[in-house]
Motif scaffolding. Structure first.
Motif, PDB file in Angstrom:
ATOM      1  N   UNK A 115      -8.876  -7.665   3.694  1.00  0.00           N
ATOM      2  CA  UNK A 115      -9.811  -6.825   3.044  1.00  0.00           C
ATOM      3  C   UNK A 115     -10.393  -5.516   4.208  1.00  0.00           C
ATOM      4  N   UNK A 116     -10.215  -5.778   5.400  1.00  0.00           N
ATOM      5  CA  UNK A 116     -10.688  -4.701   6.289  1.00  0.00           C
ATOM      6  C   UNK A 116      -9.606  -3.795   6.651  1.00  0.00           C
ATOM      7  N   UNK A 117      -8.376  -3.871   6.563  1.00  0.00           N
ATOM      8  CA  UNK A 117      -7.484  -2.991   6.583  1.00  0.00           C
ATOM      9  C   UNK A 117      -7.609  -1.601   5.544  1.00  0.00           C
ATOM     10  N   UNK A 118      -7.503  -0.544   6.408  1.00  0.00           N
ATOM     11  CA  UNK A 118      -7.844   0.802   5.763  1.00  0.00           C
ATOM     12  C   UNK A 118      -6.878   0.816   4.653  1.00  0.00           C
ATOM     13  N   UNK A 119      -7.092   1.612   3.510  1.00  0.00           N
ATOM     14  CA  UNK A 119      -6.242   1.664   2.460  1.00  0.00           C
ATOM     15  C   UNK A 119      -5.431   2.862   2.588  1.00  0.00           C
ATOM     16  N   UNK A 120      -4.562   2.829   3.554  1.00  0.00           N
ATOM     17  CA  UNK A 120      -3.622   3.890   3.781  1.00  0.00           C
ATOM     18  C   UNK A 120      -2.732   3.965   2.980  1.00  0.00           C
ATOM     19  N   UNK A 121      -2.389   3.275   2.075  1.00  0.00           N
ATOM     20  CA  UNK A 121      -1.324   3.195   1.066  1.00  0.00           C
ATOM     21  C   UNK A 121      -1.783   4.549   0.262  1.00  0.00           C
ATOM     22  N   UNK A 122      -2.946   4.853   0.025  1.00  0.00           N
ATOM     23  CA  UNK A 122      -3.090   5.846  -1.019  1.00  0.00           C
ATOM     24  C   UNK A 122      -2.996   7.298  -0.419  1.00  0.00           C
ATOM     25  N   UNK A 123      -2.741   7.374   1.030  1.00  0.00           N
ATOM     26  CA  UNK A 123      -2.093   8.529   1.484  1.00  0.00           C
ATOM     27  C   UNK A 123      -0.456   8.888   1.283  1.00  0.00           C
TER      28      UNK A 123
END
Length: 668
Positions: A565-573
């Protein structure tokens, strides 16, 4: 302008072919018609239907369509100690300062402020006192002409003395611009394939054209001499148009990029960059030293058929040598793993130290230029690519010392995972049990795998699995991530489709040759021996999944855990096209509840656990389900956010503060 160098005027001499009879001369002339284009590259095709796009003044939209990376949290703004040399003052247009792609307008103003510290009256400072090339007196004007956007600026700028914060700032701009280009290219190719348009969907041309219409090309407001801020030596590009987008080389086909004499303040052309790709038979490339052949005089079969002339790019190279102006060198060659079959790698700055006229291999006169690489630069990217090719086939011949193991996975992965340490005797990665995929608690599978698709040859756009993914698949036909989503449903055991289905990507395991290596900066690191394409699958982040109660017990004992849950949501980039389409909406389906589990990698792990932390990563984390339907326990799949050259370290944003290295907390 008189003769610049003591060359014979070949226009006064007949070609060798003209010594034959009149009849044979006519036949030869009909068969050997020189091209009018400059030095073209042999492997890239440029459809005539799109040619007009790159010869007309670009359309710049209203400011409502412009976007700024300044809105991103944590963006570092460069301060005013960067320096440059310019040929003219910059138009003072406050609205343009809001456009991040007119960054050098702002930089130039900072430079003028810096000069004010030295001179009592900055306004009285001669605008040509730091010119890259001298400006004749008759060309000087007393008033600054206000300019709006032009196809390309005629102002030469050299950017120098950038601080570490400035390099990070411009690197982030280039990184995000390339991400938009790659996302748009993949999106365009997938849409065109779906519509059945053409045998080959040239998404690279379409993406470049759209970005140019939106005003998203970088460095169009200045012609930069020397290094481009934000572009590193060794950066790899798959398409020529991407070089134009970032401003590294401004010509779509020509191998010599230069400021024409008609636009130069002193009436002389100046070269800024060249591409070396073996397009001319008289080129000689020895790495640090290049004998570069001028352009012109070739027929449609790329054969020299007439003498070259000292004009255009040829004259620009000679003038750059005369004024001591360096040029950027980009090498292009065929390479395995490239999306286009060819790569272009930036190899740094070269000085032109000599030029002469010579008779080429075909018997016609050609201009030659000796380019020597400037010292104290990072290793050439082309050399690293060649080293990686050797390491893939014969690692000990390239590195006799340092390899500890040729496969720490013990044949569990599809491709061996190497272990290299030439720093000390630490063999820690050998002491862990290697696992290929994440181990979930048994109760995760109690709900069954659910229903699957009934596709026989492969999933179709209207099948059940497509509907589960919001009506569209996350991958293209080549397994490249089209755009990130909160969650991706891949086909599982309940599906009738074969293993070759386009919706089975991350579950197939590692596809590239990775190497765990000892690092003085980050303790351990991971790099690939292969060229990884942007959007390509890398590997799974594997460990032992713990519930909240189990995680509390582990943390009481002082053990460090990984919290997904702490991984930054880079998927939305990745795949975010909000700057291209005004009505674009980021994917929100399939939705996923907040994750409430941890992963233990203290005893069992895979290669991903050695990837370092970075606030500007080149790898993103994408949640995927395929072997069960429990939304609370997805797999952590890693995908490339950019083109990753061989031997460049992989990095993830663990969602921790920059003063902590997330990988070190996990592994130690």
């Amino acid at each position: 302008m008189g003769s610049l160098i003591p060359f014979q005027d070949l226009n006064l001499f007949p070609d060798p072919a003209t010594t034959a009879t009149t009849a044979s001369t006519s036949a030869t002339t009909a068969s050997k018609i020189p091209k009018l284009e400059p030095k073209d590259e042999p492997f890239d095709e440029f459809p005539q239907s799109l040619a007009h796009t790159y010869h007309q003044p670009p359309y710049f939209p209203s400011h409502s369509l412009n976007f700024s990376f300044n809105s991103q949290p944590g963006t570092i703004q460069p301060e005013s100690n960067a320096k440059s040399t310019t040929l003219a003052q910059v138009p003072e247009n406050p609205s343009e300062e809001n456009n991040v792609y007119s960054e050098f307008y702002r930089i130039s103003e900072l430079f003028r402020n810096a000069f004010a510290d030295r001179y009592e009256d900055a306004e009285a400072l001669d605008s040509d006192s730091r010119a890259i090339v001298p400006v004749p007196e008759e060309n000087q004007v007393s008033a600054v002409v206000k300019r709006r956007y032009q196809p390309r600026s005629s102002e030469l700028v050299r950017v120098m003395d950038l601080r570490a914060e400035d390099h990070m700032y411009f690197r982030e701009i280039v990184r995000r611009t390339r991400m938009v280009y790659d996302s748009l290219r993949v999106f365009a190719e997938e849409k065109r394939r779906g519509l059945g348009l053409g045998r080959r969907a040239r998404g690279d041309l379409r993406a470049a054209s759209v970005m140019k219409d939106r005003g998203l090309w970088l460095n169009r407001d200045k012609r930069i001499v020397g290094s481009i801020p934000g572009v590193k030596i060794g950066d790899v590009f798959f398409f020529r148009m991407e070089l134009c987008v970032v401003g590294l080389h401004g010509q779509c086909q020509a191998g010599i990029d230069y400021l024409p004499g008609s636009k130069s303040s002193n009436g002389e052309p100046i070269a800024t960059s060249v591409i070396v790709s073996g397009g001319y038979e008289d080129d000689e490339d020895a790495g640090d030293i290049i004998i570069y052949t001028g352009h012109g005089g070739q027929d449609k079969y790329a054969r020299q058929c007439v003498h070259q002339k000292l004009e255009g790019g040829n004259l620009a190279l000679e003038r750059s040598m005369h004024y001591g102006i360096e040029v950027r060198v980009i090498r292009g060659f065929k390479y395995e793993g490239s999306a286009s079959g060819k790569v272009y790698v930036y190899d740094g700055l070269y000085k032109i130290i000599d030029t002469w006229f010579d008779v080429g291999k075909s018997g016609f006169g050609v201009f030659k230029y000796k380019l020597v690489r400037i010292e104290d630069q990072p290793e050439m990217g082309s050399s690293i690519l060649k080293l990686a090719q050797t390491l893939r086939t014969s690692p000990l011949s390239a590195r006799p010392v340092g390899y500890v193991s040729f496969d720490i996975s013990m044949k569990k992965e599809n491709i061996p995972v190497l272990f290299f340490n030439d720093i000390d005797s630490n063999h820690e990665p050998l002491y862990y049990e290697y696992i290929v995929t994440t181990v979930f608690p048994p109760h995760v599978y109690h709900g069954g795998n659910g229903s699957g698709c009934s596709c026989i040859s492969g999933c179709m756009d209207d099948c059940l699995c497509a509907l589960k993914n919001g009506g569209e698949f996350a991958y293209d036909q080549n397994g490249i991530l089209v755009r990130g989503k909160p969650l991706i449903f891949e086909c599982g055991t309940s599906c009738a489709c074969p293993p070759t289905c386009r919706n089975r990507v991350s579950q197939k395991g590692v596809r590239n040759r990775f190497e765990v290596f000892r690092s003085r900066e980050t303790n351990w690191g991971v790099r690939s021996l292969d060229l990884i394409q942007a959007g390509a699958f890398i590997c799974e982040y594997a460990g032992i999944v713990l519930t909240r109660e189990q995680a509390q017990v582990f943390t009481m004992n002082g053990d460090s855990l990984v919290y997904p849950s702490r991984f930054t949501e880079r998927w939305n980039e990745w795949g975010d096209l909000t700057q291209i389409f005004s009505d674009y909406v980021r994917p929100t389906h399939p939705s996923i509840p907040p994750l409430d589990f941890a992963m233990d990698v203290s005893r069992m792990r895979n290669v991903a656990c050695y990837i370092s932390h970075s606030s500007s990563p080149n790898v993103l984390v994408q949640f995927v389900l395929y072997d069960h339907n429990n939304l609370l326990f997805p797999h952590l799949m890693l995908f490339a956010m950019e083109n990753i050259p061989p031997l460049r370290e992989l990095s993830i944003d663990y969602g921790v503060a920059d003063e902590w290295t997330g990988k070190l907390r996990i592994c130690n």
